[in-house]
Design an enzyme around this catalytic site. Structure first.
Site, PDB file in Angstrom:
ATOM      1  N   LYS A   1       2.790   1.740 -11.942  1.00 15.65           N
ATOM      2  CA  LYS A   1       1.548   1.042 -11.600  1.00 15.65           C
ATOM      3  C   LYS A   1       0.348   1.576 -12.383  1.00 15.65           C
ATOM      4  CE  LYS A   1       3.236  -0.450  -7.156  1.00 15.65           C
ATOM      5  NZ  LYS A   1       3.105  -0.466  -5.708  1.00 15.65           N
TER       6      LYS A   1
ATOM      7  N   ASN B   1      -0.482  -3.738  -9.611  1.00 17.08           N
ATOM      8  CA  ASN B   1       0.902  -4.126  -9.291  1.00 17.08           C
ATOM      9  C   ASN B   1       1.198  -5.552  -9.714  1.00 17.08           C
ATOM     10  OD1 ASN B   1      -0.610  -5.469  -7.395  1.00 17.08           O
ATOM     11  ND2 ASN B   1       0.809  -5.116  -5.721  1.00 17.08           N
TER      12      ASN B   1
ATOM     13  N   ASP C   1      -1.882  -4.248  -3.421  1.00 14.68           N
ATOM     14  CA  ASP C   1      -1.239  -3.376  -2.425  1.00 14.68           C
ATOM     15  C   ASP C   1      -2.132  -3.160  -1.210  1.00 14.68           C
ATOM     16  OD1 ASP C   1       1.120  -2.959  -3.768  1.00 14.68           O
ATOM     17  OD2 ASP C   1       0.434  -1.134  -4.768  1.00 14.68           O
TER      18      ASP C   1
ATOM     19  N   ALA D   1       0.200  10.435  -3.302  1.00 15.06           N
ATOM     20  CA  ALA D   1      -1.022  10.259  -4.106  1.00 15.06           C
ATOM     21  C   ALA D   1      -0.672   9.642  -5.457  1.00 15.06           C
ATOM     22  CB  ALA D   1      -1.715  11.605  -4.296  1.00 15.06           C
TER      23      ALA D   1
END
Ligand code: ATR
Length: 288
Positions: free
Chosen positions: A66, A87, A102, A128
């Site tokens: 991503k 994404n 997302d 993260a």
């Protein structure tokens, strides 16, 4: 003419994107082909280039690409810029546009589909990486009292929290979670892909808490951590919810009716044990 799309990731065999999009295409009477493409870890840009040369119109991007997808884009939406990760890619002759859906998809699933109110809540985000990055902006703007990002590599959590400095977001390692508890625990790590769970104390689940696993599939190790009598696990096994924002529909050439104009549409997919789609239900079905 059949439009070509793909989901690009590594691994990608688990992805339900091909059938999710096939169902959307059927529901909206689009003629599409949707592939699964596994890109080599060091070959994301090359793989995307090859797919574009083969008449690809757009792609969904999943882990671990991503952030690479963000760097690939010529133009990125505001949510994608805040996340530093995208994404969704849409290809045009003038360049590639990236979007991060997302966070908005998760927020909608939580608040609309699950009826979870964010206001005044204390939220734990595990991980993260690219997935966590996309969630943080929309979550931080949704009225939670505090959001804690905890990651195995603490420095990455700290760097991510810094993007939201001045807000209610803080960072820590898994050990520092001892003695703290939360209303909502979101697993945004990729641990489930390795049949693993983040090493967190199980006391992080406050009584009545919601445990939310981003990786769909049956009963992941993370969900097994939560004390089931008290918490409300969201399992993405039989019913998979998905949300497509209007921008995604439009960019993917799907028709946007006036009924969906302002809001994303969400759908539940009922999946059989072998991964086939048994039924699709539009959660907020447009009234035609
Ligand atoms: P994604 O796009 O899914 O976020 P990613 O960018 O590769 O993929 O990030 C993976 C995340 O899952 C990271 O936060 C990673 O932790 P590290 O930063 O310490 O590597 C986390 N992760 C992966 N496997 C894990 C495991 N077994 N336990 C805990 N965290 C894990």
């Amino acid at each position: 003419m059949t439009d070509r799309y793909a989901v690009i990731g590594n691994p990608v065999a688990h992805s339900k994107s091909p059938w999710i999009h096939a169902e959307f295409a059927r529901a909206t009477r689009q003629d599409i082909e949707y592939l699964r493409i596994e890109a080599p870890h060091d070959g994301f840009a090359r793989t995307v280039g090859e797919f574009r040369s083969a008449n690809g119109r757009g792609a969904n991007v999943t882990l671990p690409f991503k952030e690479a997808a963000y760097r690939y884009c010529d133009e990125v939406s505001a949510e994608g810029r805040l996340a530093g990760a995208v994404n969704t890619l849409a290809f045009a002759p003038t360049g590639t546009r990236g979007e991060n859906t997302d966070g908005s998809g998760l927020l909608r699933d939580l608040t609309v589909n699950l009826g979870f109110s964010m206001r005044g809540r204390v939220i734990l985000v595990l991980g993260a990486g690219g997935a966590a990055r996309g969630l943080l902006g929309p979550l931080a703007g949704a009225g939670a009292t505090r959001i804690v990002i905890a990651n195995r590599t603490v420095a990455k959590a700290q760097a991510l929290a810094q993007r939201f400095s001045g807000s209610s977001v803080e960072a820590c390692g898994f050990d520092a979670l001892a003695g703290r508890d939360f209303d909502l625990v979101i697993n945004a790590t990729s641990a489930a892909m390795h049949h693993d769970a983040p090493r967190i104390p199980t006391s992080v689940f406050r009584k009545g808490a919601l445990a939310y696993e981003l990786v769909y599939g049956h009963d992941t190790p993370f969900l097994a951590l939560a004390p089931f009598d008290d918490i409300d696990p969201v399992m993405r096994g039989e019913v998979v919810r998905t949300t497509l924002p209007r921008a995604t529909l439009a960019e993917f050439g799907l028709p946007v009716s006036p009924m969906h104009a302002a809001e994303p549409i969400a759908a539940d997919f009922l999946v059989s044990a072998d991964g086939g789609v048994l039924a699709v239900r539009f959660v907020d079905a447009p009234r035609r």
